[in-house]
Design a protein around this motif. Structure first.
Motif, PDB file in Angstrom:
ATOM      1  N   GLY A  94     132.236  80.519  46.482  1.00 24.08           N
ATOM      2  CA  GLY A  94     130.864  80.731  46.053  1.00 24.08           C
ATOM      3  C   GLY A  94     129.970  81.387  47.090  1.00 24.08           C
ATOM      4  N   SER A  95     130.517  81.771  48.221  1.00 23.44           N
ATOM      5  CA  SER A  95     129.707  82.403  49.268  1.00 23.44           C
ATOM      6  C   SER A  95     129.138  83.729  48.794  1.00 23.44           C
ATOM      7  N   ASP A  96     127.855  83.961  49.064  1.00 22.09           N
ATOM      8  CA  ASP A  96     127.265  85.263  48.780  1.00 22.09           C
ATOM      9  C   ASP A  96     127.513  86.190  49.963  1.00 22.09           C
ATOM     10  N   VAL A  97     126.894  87.356  49.958  1.00 18.47           N
ATOM     11  CA  VAL A  97     127.167  88.345  51.003  1.00 18.47           C
ATOM     12  C   VAL A  97     126.728  87.843  52.380  1.00 18.47           C
ATOM     13  N   MET A  98     125.659  87.050  52.431  1.00 22.25           N
ATOM     14  CA  MET A  98     125.194  86.536  53.719  1.00 22.25           C
ATOM     15  C   MET A  98     126.190  85.529  54.305  1.00 22.25           C
ATOM     16  N   ALA A  99     126.657  84.619  53.479  1.00 20.04           N
ATOM     17  CA  ALA A  99     127.620  83.626  53.956  1.00 20.04           C
ATOM     18  C   ALA A  99     128.967  84.277  54.259  1.00 20.04           C
ATOM     19  N   THR A 100     129.378  85.211  53.410  1.00 18.55           N
ATOM     20  CA  THR A 100     130.648  85.897  53.635  1.00 18.55           C
ATOM     21  C   THR A 100     130.618  86.696  54.932  1.00 18.55           C
ATOM     22  N   SER A 101     129.499  87.349  55.201  1.00 14.38           N
ATOM     23  CA  SER A 101     129.386  88.136  56.432  1.00 14.38           C
ATOM     24  C   SER A 101     129.469  87.243  57.660  1.00 14.38           C
ATOM     25  N   LEU A 102     128.961  86.014  57.553  1.00 17.92           N
ATOM     26  CA  LEU A 102     129.047  85.080  58.671  1.00 17.92           C
ATOM     27  C   LEU A 102     130.500  84.714  58.952  1.00 17.92           C
ATOM     28  N   VAL A 103     131.245  84.423  57.900  1.00 13.29           N
ATOM     29  CA  VAL A 103     132.663  84.082  58.066  1.00 13.29           C
ATOM     30  C   VAL A 103     133.435  85.267  58.633  1.00 13.29           C
ATOM     31  N   VAL A 126     129.763  95.283  44.378  1.00 13.09           N
ATOM     32  CA  VAL A 126     129.166  96.617  44.496  1.00 13.09           C
ATOM     33  C   VAL A 126     127.774  96.572  45.132  1.00 13.09           C
ATOM     34  N   MET A 127     127.570  95.676  46.100  1.00  6.93           N
ATOM     35  CA  MET A 127     126.269  95.608  46.761  1.00  6.93           C
ATOM     36  C   MET A 127     126.140  96.668  47.852  1.00  6.93           C
ATOM     37  N   GLY A 128     127.192  96.861  48.640  1.00  3.03           N
ATOM     38  CA  GLY A 128     127.176  97.892  49.664  1.00  3.03           C
ATOM     39  C   GLY A 128     126.407  97.537  50.916  1.00  3.03           C
ATOM     40  N   VAL A 129     125.963  96.272  51.050  1.00  2.00           N
ATOM     41  CA  VAL A 129     125.156  95.897  52.214  1.00  2.00           C
ATOM     42  C   VAL A 129     125.946  95.137  53.271  1.00  2.00           C
ATOM     43  N   LEU A 130     127.155  94.683  52.930  1.00  2.00           N
ATOM     44  CA  LEU A 130     127.905  93.862  53.890  1.00  2.00           C
ATOM     45  C   LEU A 130     128.183  94.582  55.205  1.00  2.00           C
ATOM     46  N   PRO A 131     128.556  95.880  55.223  1.00  2.00           N
ATOM     47  CA  PRO A 131     128.799  96.529  56.514  1.00  2.00           C
ATOM     48  C   PRO A 131     127.617  96.428  57.466  1.00  2.00           C
ATOM     49  N   ALA A 132     126.400  96.659  56.962  1.00  2.00           N
ATOM     50  CA  ALA A 132     125.215  96.605  57.821  1.00  2.00           C
ATOM     51  C   ALA A 132     124.958  95.187  58.313  1.00  2.00           C
ATOM     52  N   ILE A 133     125.114  94.205  57.427  1.00  2.00           N
ATOM     53  CA  ILE A 133     124.881  92.808  57.814  1.00  2.00           C
ATOM     54  C   ILE A 133     125.928  92.362  58.825  1.00  2.00           C
ATOM     55  N   SER A 204     146.604  82.460  59.464  1.00  2.00           N
ATOM     56  CA  SER A 204     145.729  81.740  58.544  1.00  2.00           C
ATOM     57  C   SER A 204     144.695  80.956  59.327  1.00  2.00           C
ATOM     58  N   LEU A 205     143.430  81.080  58.938  1.00  2.00           N
ATOM     59  CA  LEU A 205     142.332  80.379  59.591  1.00  2.00           C
ATOM     60  C   LEU A 205     141.509  79.632  58.544  1.00  2.00           C
ATOM     61  N   ASP A 206     140.881  78.530  58.977  1.00  2.43           N
ATOM     62  CA  ASP A 206     139.915  77.859  58.115  1.00  2.43           C
ATOM     63  C   ASP A 206     138.592  77.760  58.861  1.00  2.43           C
ATOM     64  N   LEU A 207     137.617  77.097  58.269  1.00  3.02           N
ATOM     65  CA  LEU A 207     136.288  77.041  58.875  1.00  3.02           C
ATOM     66  C   LEU A 207     136.301  76.374  60.241  1.00  3.02           C
ATOM     67  N   SER A 208     137.121  75.363  60.403  1.00  2.44           N
ATOM     68  CA  SER A 208     137.168  74.670  61.699  1.00  2.44           C
ATOM     69  C   SER A 208     137.671  75.595  62.801  1.00  2.44           C
ATOM     70  N   ASP A 209     138.580  76.499  62.461  1.00  3.76           N
ATOM     71  CA  ASP A 209     139.075  77.465  63.449  1.00  3.76           C
ATOM     72  C   ASP A 209     137.982  78.424  63.886  1.00  3.76           C
ATOM     73  N   LEU A 210     136.981  78.605  63.021  1.00  7.86           N
ATOM     74  CA  LEU A 210     135.897  79.544  63.298  1.00  7.86           C
ATOM     75  C   LEU A 210     134.627  78.841  63.765  1.00  7.86           C
ATOM     76  N   ASP A 211     134.726  77.536  63.997  1.00 10.89           N
ATOM     77  CA  ASP A 211     133.572  76.740  64.445  1.00 10.89           C
ATOM     78  C   ASP A 211     132.406  76.839  63.464  1.00 10.89           C
ATOM     79  N   LEU A 212     132.730  76.786  62.178  1.00  7.29           N
ATOM     80  CA  LEU A 212     131.714  76.822  61.130  1.00  7.29           C
ATOM     81  C   LEU A 212     131.746  75.524  60.336  1.00  7.29           C
ATOM     82  N   ASP A 213     130.585  75.110  59.862  1.00  7.65           N
ATOM     83  CA  ASP A 213     130.476  73.931  59.012  1.00  7.65           C
ATOM     84  C   ASP A 213     130.393  74.355  57.557  1.00  7.65           C
ATOM     85  N   ALA A 214     130.832  73.467  56.677  1.00  6.42           N
ATOM     86  CA  ALA A 214     130.824  73.773  55.249  1.00  6.42           C
ATOM     87  C   ALA A 214     129.419  74.101  54.750  1.00  6.42           C
ATOM     88  N   GLU A 215     128.400  73.475  55.345  1.00  6.30           N
ATOM     89  CA  GLU A 215     127.019  73.686  54.898  1.00  6.30           C
ATOM     90  C   GLU A 215     126.520  75.102  55.176  1.00  6.30           C
TER      91      GLU A 215
END
Length: 261
Positions: A94-103, A126-133, A204-215
């Motif tokens: 369910g991640s949007d472009v902002m959350a996906t770009s963080l991951v 088809v947003m086209g904004v992820l590269p810039a973010i 294979s990586l998960d959120l813990s490998d990336l030091d990210l929280d589910a929130e």
């Protein structure tokens, strides 16, 4: 020193399939086949061409998605990429472009890079904004929407074609570029490439490998949300205008009534 190229790719629903929303108003990916986004194939192709010109280069493809997203990675590996990174975690759903770009930013940083390449947009959102973010999150210059790319002496150079003119752009590495579907036809994987891809490493990586929280990701961590969605109306029978001497007039009246003219 080896040129480290990272290509961000996406596993998307087949546009020819019956796509619809799930109960949580995210795209239902279980009932439709997926594949490597066609626009990302151009990014992989440009990475391969840059690597061919470099004295020493390594291409890593990175994706964020469910188990089936490995199919997108295998396609890129069969085209010629060297290795892959798959971020898979149920909390990313369910991640949007902002959350996906963080991951993606965390995964790209963990992988290590000199040049990040993306497609101009995904074929589902088809947003086209992820590269810039993504470039902003990485803190590197962005040179986007390129139809021609090359790397020379620590500088990435490219041509951006507009409606009225073409621009020549460049940025010092590390940097991020996105490429359009005019950058060059993507190669077809050979049988040898398909067989070789089976032996290439996929980390294979998960959120813990990336030091990210589910929130920070998923529906909860997204900046945007879909409040409602309606099915597209069923196609109705068309209007038939019989020409019995007044056909042209009836057609004009119909078009005017629909505000087409």
């Amino acid at each position: 020193m080896s040129l480290r190229i990272v290509v961000c790719v996406k596993y998307v629903p087949d546009a020819t399939g019956d796509r619809h929303f799930a109960d949580d108003l995210t795209v239902d990916r279980d009932d439709v086949d997926g594949l490597l986004s066609e626009l990302d194939e151009y990014a992989v192709e440009q990475a391969l061409q840059i690597a061919d010109e470099a004295d020493d280069a390594e291409i890593t493809v990175v994706t964020v998605g469910p188990e089936d997203a490995k199919d997108a990675l295998r396609k890129a590996l069969s085209m010629g990429a060297d290795k892959a990174v798959h971020v898979e975690d149920d909390d990313v759903h369910g991640s949007d472009v902002m959350a996906t770009s963080l991951v993606l930013a965390k995964a790209v940083e963990k992988t290590g890079y000199d040049l990040v390449i993306t497609g101009m947009a995904s074929t589902d959102g088809v947003m086209g904004v992820l590269p810039a973010i993504l470039a902003e999150r990485l803190g590197v210059p962005q040179v986007t929407l390129l139809s021609e790319v090359k790397v020379e002496d620590g500088v990435v150079k490219g041509r951006r074609d507009g409606d009225a003119a073409s621009e020549q752009l460049e940025a010092s590495l590390p940097a991020l570029v996105s490429v359009t579907d005019q950058s060059g036809e993507a190669r077809y994987p050979s049988f040898k490439g398909i067989m070789a891809a089976k032996k290439k490493p996929v980390e294979s990586l998960d959120l813990s490998d990336l030091d990210l929280d589910a929130e920070e990701v998923g529906l909860e961590g997204s900046w945007t949300a879909v409040d409602s969605a309606d099915k597209r109306p069923e196609r109705t029978a068309g209007t038939i205008v019989k020409d019995e001497g007044e056909g042209g007039k009836q057609l004009a009246e119909f078009l005017a009534g629909q505000k087409f003219i």
